[in-house]
Write a protein that holds these residues in place. Sequence first.
Motif, mmCIF file in Angstrom:
data_model
loop_
_atom_site.group_PDB
_atom_site.id
_atom_site.type_symbol
_atom_site.label_atom_id
_atom_site.label_comp_id
_atom_site.label_asym_id
_atom_site.label_seq_id
_atom_site.Cartn_x
_atom_site.Cartn_y
_atom_site.Cartn_z
ATOM 1 N N UNK A 44 0.914 -1.332 0.126
ATOM 2 C CA UNK A 44 0.092 0.013 -0.036
ATOM 3 C C UNK A 44 0.970 1.223 -0.121
ATOM 4 N N UNK A 45 0.750 2.261 -0.855
ATOM 5 C CA UNK A 45 1.239 3.591 -0.733
ATOM 6 C C UNK A 45 0.081 4.290 -0.672
ATOM 7 N N UNK A 46 0.139 5.281 0.294
ATOM 8 C CA UNK A 46 -0.745 6.206 0.707
ATOM 9 C C UNK A 46 -0.249 7.678 0.291
ATOM 10 N N UNK A 47 -0.509 8.448 -0.674
ATOM 11 C CA UNK A 47 -0.007 9.744 -0.727
ATOM 12 C C UNK A 47 -1.102 10.770 -0.472
ATOM 13 N N UNK A 48 -0.515 11.829 0.077
ATOM 14 C CA UNK A 48 -1.230 13.196 0.452
ATOM 15 C C UNK A 48 -0.565 14.327 0.568
ATOM 16 N N UNK A 49 -0.972 15.528 0.489
ATOM 17 C CA UNK A 49 -0.231 16.637 0.903
ATOM 18 C C UNK A 49 0.300 16.724 2.078
ATOM 19 N N UNK A 50 1.328 17.644 2.400
ATOM 20 C CA UNK A 50 1.881 17.606 3.738
ATOM 21 C C UNK A 50 0.928 17.773 4.790
ATOM 22 N N UNK A 51 1.029 17.508 5.920
ATOM 23 C CA UNK A 51 0.373 17.704 7.126
ATOM 24 C C UNK A 51 -1.011 17.278 7.194
ATOM 25 N N UNK A 52 -1.344 16.212 6.277
ATOM 26 C CA UNK A 52 -2.603 15.540 6.263
ATOM 27 C C UNK A 52 -2.756 14.220 7.079
ATOM 28 N N UNK A 53 -1.827 14.118 8.111
ATOM 29 C CA UNK A 53 -1.915 12.969 9.073
ATOM 30 C C UNK A 53 -1.068 11.732 8.636
ATOM 31 N N UNK A 54 -0.296 11.712 7.477
ATOM 32 C CA UNK A 54 0.403 10.500 6.963
ATOM 33 C C UNK A 54 1.121 9.867 8.127
ATOM 34 N N UNK A 55 2.122 10.832 8.767
ATOM 35 C CA UNK A 55 2.942 10.374 9.776
ATOM 36 C C UNK A 55 2.375 9.782 11.129
ATOM 37 N N UNK A 56 1.353 10.436 11.319
ATOM 38 C CA UNK A 56 0.370 10.106 12.503
ATOM 39 C C UNK A 56 -0.084 8.770 12.243
ATOM 40 N N UNK A 198 3.424 2.309 2.859
ATOM 41 C CA UNK A 198 4.128 3.498 2.626
ATOM 42 C C UNK A 198 3.382 4.705 2.526
ATOM 43 N N UNK A 199 3.956 5.839 2.834
ATOM 44 C CA UNK A 199 3.217 7.085 2.755
ATOM 45 C C UNK A 199 4.186 8.112 2.062
ATOM 46 N N UNK A 200 3.563 9.160 1.494
ATOM 47 C CA UNK A 200 4.502 10.185 0.792
ATOM 48 C C UNK A 200 3.523 11.262 0.221
ATOM 49 N N UNK A 217 0.032 -0.428 -4.618
ATOM 50 C CA UNK A 217 -1.006 -0.004 -5.267
ATOM 51 C C UNK A 217 -1.289 1.564 -4.270
ATOM 52 N N UNK A 218 -1.386 2.278 -5.316
ATOM 53 C CA UNK A 218 -1.308 3.839 -4.715
ATOM 54 C C UNK A 218 -2.820 4.289 -4.371
ATOM 55 N N UNK A 219 -2.755 5.221 -3.479
ATOM 56 C CA UNK A 219 -3.947 5.787 -2.964
ATOM 57 C C UNK A 219 -4.118 7.114 -2.633
ATOM 58 N N UNK A 220 -4.236 7.944 -3.781
ATOM 59 C CA UNK A 220 -4.198 9.408 -3.501
ATOM 60 C C UNK A 220 -5.631 9.845 -3.221
ATOM 61 N N UNK A 224 -8.425 7.806 -5.751
ATOM 62 C CA UNK A 224 -8.868 6.644 -5.150
ATOM 63 C C UNK A 224 -9.580 7.094 -3.868
ATOM 64 N N UNK A 225 -10.783 6.119 -3.816
ATOM 65 C CA UNK A 225 -11.800 6.485 -2.565
ATOM 66 C C UNK A 225 -11.306 5.605 -1.331
ATOM 67 N N UNK A 226 -10.648 4.618 -1.596
ATOM 68 C CA UNK A 226 -10.052 3.567 -0.309
ATOM 69 C C UNK A 226 -9.127 4.414 0.557
ATOM 70 N N UNK A 227 -9.261 4.538 1.868
ATOM 71 C CA UNK A 227 -8.536 5.193 2.940
ATOM 72 C C UNK A 227 -9.006 6.678 2.968
#
Length: 536
Positions: A44-56, A198-200, A217-220, A224-227
Amino acid sequence: MGFYLNSVFPFAGYQEMESDVYFVDKSLLVCELVPALGKRNRYFCITRPRRFGKSVMANMVGAFFEKDVDGRSLFADLAIAKEDIYEKHLNKHNVIYIDFSKIPEKLDDYQSYIDRISDGIKQDFLQAYPELKFDKDMAVWDILFYVFQKTNDKFIFVMDEWDAVFQLPFVTEDNKKEYLLFLKTLLKDQVYVELAYMTGVLPIAKYSDGSELNMFVEYSMATRAKFSEYFGFLDSEVDKLYETYLSVEQKPKITREDLRIWYDGYFTKSGNRIYNPRSVVCALTDNELANYWTSSGTYDSVFTYIKNNVAEVREDLPLLFAGETVRSDIQEYAATAMQLNTKDEIYSAMVVYGLLTYENGCVSIPNKELKDSFANTMKKEESLGYIYNLARESIKMVNATLAGDIKTMAEILKFAHDTESPIFSYNSEIELSAVVNLVYLAARNEYRVEREDKAGEGYVDFIFYPECKSADAFILELKIDSTPEEAIQQIRDKNYVLRFKGKLGEKPKYTGKVLAVGISYDKKTKVHSCKVEVLE
């Protein structure tokens, strides 16, 4: 317990976050991951803008699964504790946790960077499996396979900020290829990988040609709706945070509506609208509305993206700033191109980094926090031409309106119309409202400007709410091929002024005058007419 293997870092990081008064429980993310353990589709690769809770969330995943810590103190009162998987998987797995953004002091070359990670993992395994006596000069993936072969132990990989390496000044193009090969060899088709999370910020496709890391599988957020519900805050979650805020803050200065206006507006593929989590928490903690997110990183400058194609994008800025949407073919792989030349490339990058949001084939500015960032760009970048010039004129427009100087108001609007931009054809109120946004740009320093706000018995084109409650407010109505008198009459007939009155028995929120402003444009004569009256 090692530096990377079953490390204390994710546990300590999540514990710190959970202890915050404005904590949001997103622990049910684990339920999305458990079914993939040991399965082929376990990457799993979760991509989001900065400060959107990825590290949490990366910390939460690590803290939940990893051995050598007791997570009951963290998770017993969270939603995940009620699920069937809780007892079976809480602290029952080996976790290798890597934060790729962590760089030691005086590190200035890629090989030292990657060797630090590789050697650290090797050292952890030498300590965790002393009985196996493997050669420390073996490659890290060979050691992991050897451990699996001897013990049948598998490992969950939690990797935060996977793309941080691409932003390091000393990393070359060849280094980037080496890094992708490192990840591929470490993870792809390796039987010892039980799960890879994995996040980024940046999707893999921006760096990989599709073969190195195509097991992920990337989830932006946009595609992508999942997550989608686990990153950013939902409306219901902000409701609860606001209740907490009212209970702990002795003199609350923020309304629930303020949070929506300032920080809501990001669309996800699932159809949810989400709030910027960092900004919400900072605002409630400080008891103050401010631009917390857009001032926290180099990638938050609007001009960073549009500077290579000012001419094309310039035509869209007034519409975007007016709250309209602009059609765009979002291509996330283009977001890190060295030269962002086309509008679609530019808007793609701005969506990836969180400066725009994307829905149904269109981009838009999500909230006031981002509108302020766009406003600053329009006021200071001379290369924007007529937009910059109109923004400079906006101070005169605000002062003229407050003084009832309709002659100056009409002159500034004519100045806007005399530019060569196609947006100033005034074929509709949408185009006229885009102009009004520009000529009143300076008002945003002292007013909260709402477009098509619910007021009285209808929706008014613009309401200017003063930050200083004793200052004059004004309600602005636009008309095409009509008169400003008719615009003002509509303001009166539909009782828009009620927006400034308090509820029955309450003191008025605003004590200054409320002005009715009518602006009309005649398409045949190309004449602007203005009128200003005080509402009783």
